[in-house]
Scaffold this active site. Sequence first.
Site, short mmCIF file in Angstrom:
data_model
loop_
_atom_site.label_atom_id
_atom_site.label_comp_id
_atom_site.label_asym_id
_atom_site.label_seq_id
_atom_site.Cartn_x
_atom_site.Cartn_y
_atom_site.Cartn_z
N HIS A 144 -13.26 24.54 -7.42
CA HIS A 144 -13.10 23.11 -7.67
C HIS A 144 -14.23 22.61 -8.56
O HIS A 144 -15.39 22.59 -8.15
CB HIS A 144 -13.10 22.37 -6.31
CG HIS A 144 -12.83 20.92 -6.41
ND1 HIS A 144 -13.30 20.01 -5.50
CD2 HIS A 144 -12.13 20.19 -7.32
CE1 HIS A 144 -12.89 18.80 -5.84
NE2 HIS A 144 -12.20 18.88 -6.94
N GLU B 123 -17.35 23.77 -6.35
CA GLU B 123 -17.12 23.91 -4.92
C GLU B 123 -16.13 25.07 -4.74
O GLU B 123 -15.01 25.01 -5.25
CB GLU B 123 -16.48 22.59 -4.43
CG GLU B 123 -16.57 22.31 -2.98
CD GLU B 123 -16.06 20.88 -2.69
OE1 GLU B 123 -16.56 20.29 -1.74
OE2 GLU B 123 -15.17 20.36 -3.39
N1 3HC Z 1 -21.19 18.42 -23.62
C1 3HC Z 1 -22.40 18.67 -23.12
N2 3HC Z 1 -23.25 17.71 -22.71
C2 3HC Z 1 -22.87 16.43 -22.82
C3 3HC Z 1 -21.60 16.08 -23.34
C4 3HC Z 1 -20.75 17.14 -23.75
N3 3HC Z 1 -19.54 16.90 -24.23
N4 3HC Z 1 -21.49 14.74 -23.32
C5 3HC Z 1 -22.62 14.27 -22.81
N5 3HC Z 1 -23.45 15.28 -22.51
C6 3HC Z 1 -24.78 15.18 -21.89
C7 3HC Z 1 -25.65 14.10 -22.55
O1 3HC Z 1 -26.33 14.61 -23.65
C8 3HC Z 1 -26.56 13.74 -21.41
O2 3HC Z 1 -27.53 14.74 -21.24
P1 3HC Z 1 -29.08 14.37 -20.83
O3 3HC Z 1 -28.98 13.78 -19.46
O4 3HC Z 1 -29.77 15.70 -20.87
O5 3HC Z 1 -29.52 13.39 -21.87
C9 3HC Z 1 -25.65 13.82 -20.17
O6 3HC Z 1 -24.61 14.74 -20.55
C10 3HC Z 1 -25.05 12.47 -19.82
O7 3HC Z 1 -24.28 12.02 -20.91
P2 3HC Z 1 -24.05 10.46 -21.32
O8 3HC Z 1 -25.36 9.83 -21.61
O9 3HC Z 1 -23.01 10.39 -22.36
O10 3HC Z 1 -23.36 9.87 -20.07
P3 3HC Z 1 -23.91 8.95 -18.93
O11 3HC Z 1 -25.37 9.11 -18.72
O12 3HC Z 1 -23.36 7.61 -19.23
O13 3HC Z 1 -23.15 9.61 -17.69
C11 3HC Z 1 -21.39 10.42 -16.39
C12 3HC Z 1 -21.77 9.80 -17.71
C13 3HC Z 1 -21.93 11.86 -16.33
C14 3HC Z 1 -19.87 10.45 -16.35
C15 3HC Z 1 -22.03 9.59 -15.24
O14 3HC Z 1 -21.62 8.26 -15.33
C16 3HC Z 1 -21.66 10.13 -13.89
O15 3HC Z 1 -22.24 11.09 -13.39
N6 3HC Z 1 -20.66 9.49 -13.26
C17 3HC Z 1 -20.12 9.95 -11.97
C18 3HC Z 1 -19.19 11.08 -12.24
C19 3HC Z 1 -18.65 11.66 -10.97
O16 3HC Z 1 -18.97 11.25 -9.86
N7 3HC Z 1 -17.80 12.68 -11.14
C20 3HC Z 1 -17.14 13.32 -10.02
C21 3HC Z 1 -15.83 12.67 -9.80
S1 3HC Z 1 -15.02 13.33 -8.38
C22 3HC Z 1 -14.26 14.71 -8.96
O17 3HC Z 1 -14.30 15.06 -10.10
C23 3HC Z 1 -13.54 15.50 -7.92
C24 3HC Z 1 -12.07 15.30 -8.04
O18 3HC Z 1 -11.46 16.19 -7.13
C25 3HC Z 1 -11.61 13.89 -7.75
#
Ligand code: 3HC
Length: 283
Positions: A140, A152
């Site tokens: 997951h 996971e």
């Molecule tokens: N490739 C590689 N790295 C990337 C990238 C890409 N395409 N896009 C962005 N990054 C890097 C950035 O450079 C940055 O790195 P740094 O911290 O070293 O500077 C980091 O990733 C964060 O990028 P952003 O600045 O663009 O994004 P934000 O800081 O705004 O964060 C987010 C975006 C990661 C989506 C954050 O808002 C977050 O963690 N949100 C919660 C997401 C979450 O909870 N996900 C789980 C959902 S539940 C799930 O999936 C389970 C399912 O079963 C429902």
Amino acid sequence: MEINGIGVVGCGLMGSGIAEVCARAGYEVVVREVNDALLQKGLGRVQGSLAKAVARGKATQGQVDEALARVHGTLDLATFAKCDLVVEAAIENMSAKKEIFAALDDILPPHAILASNTSSLCVTEMASVTKRGDRILGIHFFNPVPIMPLIEFVRTILTSDETMEIAHQFGASLGKRMVTAKDTPGFIVNRLLIPYLLDAVGIYEDGLATREDIDTAVKLGLNHPMGPLTLLDFVGLDTTLFIADAMYEEFKDPRYAAPPLLRRMVLAGHLGRKSGKGFYDYG
Ligand code: 3HC
């Protein structure tokens, strides 16, 4: 067992992310969609995310070009015949998944491991339509797959120690951190996340606070990257409802009962970012 070829079933949000991280880790990846339009859309998503990785300084253009050359699209599961590991990330529907698992059981070499990226469905039930229960598990990933550091693993009562060992080597090769859970709906993360998200909808529905204040409270009071209503829009209201219903079906615990507003928003097509409207508007 050495993993060379990886198969990914489904090139949606999760499947394209899984294909991308595998290709970036050096694996040859075949990714299958049900029609060419969906395949091209998914491959476009991989390209877009890799371009963003370059723009953010996470990869060089050369590394990204090499990764892209390792991703091969297909419409035919038979193309997976040489894969050592397949991750199924297709629609969250048990009969569709069982059909895919049964077909792949005939196509894959005997040593191959077959995994599902399901967020809530029973992995043992998928294993039951194959003759390789010891080589089946849940893997997951979390959205967005290239950024979220966790995998996971879901271990069924049939999964062998050897399969778990190979899965751990695979996860480590992707640079992910790994946890293992038993095969019950929601595993670890969604078992905790879903009641929290449902409560957030409930308190919004009750008029306790505005959507902005609920999200700000959690962001600043708990230091979460997103508030719960923003996260619901991000994950998809339909996906969240589906997981909640699967958990309620299994446990019959009111903690997993979806509040009426969530079901009505899904019925109205307000699914979050993917539909342009959820708790917030995405114009
Ligand atoms: N490739 C590689 N790295 C990337 C990238 C890409 N395409 N896009 C962005 N990054 C890097 C950035 O450079 C940055 O790195 P740094 O911290 O070293 O500077 C980091 O990733 C964060 O990028 P952003 O600045 O663009 O994004 P934000 O800081 O705004 O964060 C987010 C975006 C990661 C989506 C954050 O808002 C977050 O963690 N949100 C919660 C997401 C979450 O909870 N996900 C789980 C959902 S539940 C799930 O999936 C389970 C399912 O079963 C429902």
